[in-house]
Scaffold this active site. Structure first.
Site, short mmCIF file in Angstrom:
data_model
loop_
_atom_site.label_atom_id
_atom_site.label_comp_id
_atom_site.label_asym_id
_atom_site.label_seq_id
_atom_site.Cartn_x
_atom_site.Cartn_y
_atom_site.Cartn_z
N GLU A 77 -4.60 -9.47 -0.27
CA GLU A 77 -4.93 -9.34 1.06
C GLU A 77 -6.30 -8.90 1.19
O GLU A 77 -6.87 -7.86 0.68
CB GLU A 77 -3.88 -7.95 1.64
CG GLU A 77 -2.55 -8.52 2.14
CD GLU A 77 -2.11 -7.19 2.99
OE1 GLU A 77 -2.92 -6.51 3.64
OE2 GLU A 77 -0.88 -7.20 2.98
N GLU B 23 0.99 -1.13 0.05
CA GLU B 23 0.09 -0.14 0.05
C GLU B 23 0.77 1.55 0.21
O GLU B 23 0.78 2.21 0.88
CB GLU B 23 -0.82 -0.12 1.20
CG GLU B 23 -2.05 -1.06 1.14
CD GLU B 23 -2.88 -1.49 2.39
OE1 GLU B 23 -2.79 -0.64 3.18
OE2 GLU B 23 -3.44 -2.49 2.41
#
Ligand code: NAG
Ligand code: NAG
Ligand code: NAG
Ligand code: NAG
Ligand code: NAG
Length: 476
Positions: free
Chosen positions: A309, A219
């Site tokens: 994820e 991220e």
């Protein structure tokens, strides 16, 4: 893993509440012979925190990575194994040594020890993995769980980084910069690449693990990675990502790791397609987000896609089931990866307070996930259905068709029509089926008495029920 989450849960509940109750509605669902582009690679989990805490437990390895039934003593129940085959191993960013006599890690006051993953490269003074700059005995439990997974059949491994080693960072803090901005100076891009490639090479030579992919950023465009954070994280802007990917590519290739590709976030993947082997996306945007656009972009440049994820804090599993169905129907990933198997506040599949070292039972979400992972198996092909309530897959060698259906309405009779298949079983053939219902009375319980008739299977599902069907003798 994001610091911000669950902005979607309230919306989902509101929408479902608008549905009018109907006593015994019917849903006709066509299972089509249209296959998604590639074969299913499998289901998996990231290790990181839960494995740092419990990586030496054989019962957990059996529960997560086999299809066996295993007694889970802390929860007092026998669990159907999830049969996951994909492992994401987290290259740590922390170490507690002193460099050059005075330089030490600056840890966030808010990061618990359980989320500080030990890193292998202690000081950057030597790139030689056999030198004292490296300590290959750290992080023993996470590594132990990876090896236990491999012993049990896991066959796809990804090495991922939440943050570069602390000493590579401007403020020596692996949780982020003070303001959430860039924290990795360009002078350390190569060291970040060397760190990851060296672990992959060492793993192949010494642990018998070949990493299929390395994901160097987590991220990276999120500005929530700050020095006061609760976990490891690092903002790395798109230009920096673009610069690091080719360096990592060279470091991987120069070590002869021919089977290892780079997996990366969408923003740079298009420009860097030659160096990136797969597009990884995280599933924290819940029911929103342009799943279909991402899938078109990835397929357009011939890349695989993982939901690498997924996590939510709804222990009933309803949110997860809805999102898996959206993923399989719209994103059409090649694999789906849960963030943490054990975690607190309903994030985990099994309830655990890792800091307090307390372990509890499996949540209903665990059983809901088993409805998918135990039946949609690696090598199968996903099939399109014409309903948002059902996903399907076929094993073309055993000719077993799998359907997973979920009902979010009053009792509903679902009829799955297989008339588009070239061959189906004769009428009266018994269908294997399992259900996890919305009340928690039946948790992955076998359902008997369902038969195949008139080219279809019909059964009633209660509100909140997730039911799986296996039908043999089905030909595309
Ligand atoms: C340690 O000293 C070496 C040699 O001066 C230097 O290159 C390196 O950047 C220093 N490391 C840290 C983390 O300060
Ligand atoms: C390497 O790591 C192990 C495990 O954390 C630790 O016990 C040992 O002291 C470390 N060795 C060195 C040389 O730092
Ligand atoms: C797990 O335990 C909690 C607390 O006792 C309980 O509310 C929940 O229903 C249990 N879940 C399952 C799936 O047994
Ligand atoms: C799916 O197809 C069947 C058969 O063509 C049709 O009866 C049904 O209405 C369709 N369902 C949806 C949700 O479109
Ligand atoms: C739904 O089906 C279950 C199981 O057959 C039954 O016990 C329940 O009464 C039904 N609920 C309604 C609202 O019809």
């Amino acid at each position: 893993m994001p610091a911000v989450f669950s902005k979607f849960a309230g919306l989902a509940i509101f929408v479902w509440a608008l549905a009018l109750p109907v006593a015994q509605a019917d849903q006709q669902i066509s299972i089509t012979t249209t296959t998604y582009s590639s074969t299913w690679e499998g289901w998996g989990t990231s290790l990181a925190w839960w494995a740092k805490a419990y990586g030496d437990r054989d019962d957990l390895a059996d529960i997560v990575f086999t299809l066996d039934s295993t007694y889970w003593e802390p929860g007092g129940a026998t669990l159907p194994g999830l049969g996951m085959n994909i492992v994401r191993y987290n290259a740590g960013a922390c170490s507690w040594n002193t460099i050059n006599g005075s330089v030490t890690m600056s840890a966030s006051a808010n990061i618990p020890a359980t989320k500080q993953i030990e890193g292998y490269w202690l000081d950057g003074l030597s790139t030689d993995p056999s030198s004292s700059s490296w300590n290959w005995t750290v992080d023993a439990k996470q590594r132990a769980m990876m090896l236990k997974a491999q012993d049990r059949g896991a066959n796809i491994f990804e090495l991922f980084s939440n943050a570069p080693m602390w000493w590579q960072l401007n403020n020596h803090n692996p949780s982020g910069a003070d303001n959430g901005g860039s924290n990795l100076p360009s002078s350390q891009y190569k060291n970040h690449a060397i760190y990851l490639a060296t672990i992959a090479k060492y793993a192949q030579d010494n642990w018998g693990i070949t990493f299929d992919s390395i994901e160097p950023f987590n991220e990276p465009s999120s500005t929530w990675w700050k020095s006061t954070g609760t976990q490891e994280g690092c903002y790395i802007d798109a230009n920096a990502q673009k610069a690091i990917i080719p360096i990592l590519h060279d470091q991987i290739k120069s070590r002869g790791l021919d089977k290892t590709t780079i997996a990366a976030s969408d923003e740079n993947a298009f420009q860097e397609a030659a160096n990136v082997g797969r597009m990884n996306t995280h599933g924290y945007s819940g029911s929103s987000g342009p799943r279909d656009q991402l899938q078109q972009l990835a397929r357009g440049i011939g890349q695989k896609v993982w939901d690498s994820e997924y996590g939510d804090n709804d222990g009933t599993g309803d949110t997860m089931v809805k999102n898996i169905m959206l993923d399989l129907r719209l994103l059409k990933p090649d694999a789906w990866v849960q963030w943490q198997v054990l975690d607190g506040s309903d994030w985990g599949l099994i309830a655990a307070d890792i800091s307090a070292r307390t372990l509890q039972n499996a949540t209903t979400k665990y059983y809901n996930l088993a409805q998918f992972t135990r039946h949609i198996r690696p090598g199968m092909k996903l099939l399109e259905t014409n309903s948002s309530n059902a996903v399907s897959a076929i094993d073309e060698s055993s000719h077993t068709l799998v359907i997973v259906a979920a009902n979010w309405d009053d009792n509903t009779t679902f009829s799955f029509d297989l008339s588009s298949f070239s061959k189906v079983p004769v009428d009266g053939t018994k269908i294997r089926s399992w259900v996890t219902d919305g009340t928690g009375d039946r948790l992955y319980a076998s359902v008997n008495g369902i038969t195949f008739n008139g080219k279809s299977v019909s059964t009633s599902l209660e509100d909140g029920a997730v039911q799986t069907f296996e039908i043999d003798g089905v030909y595309l």
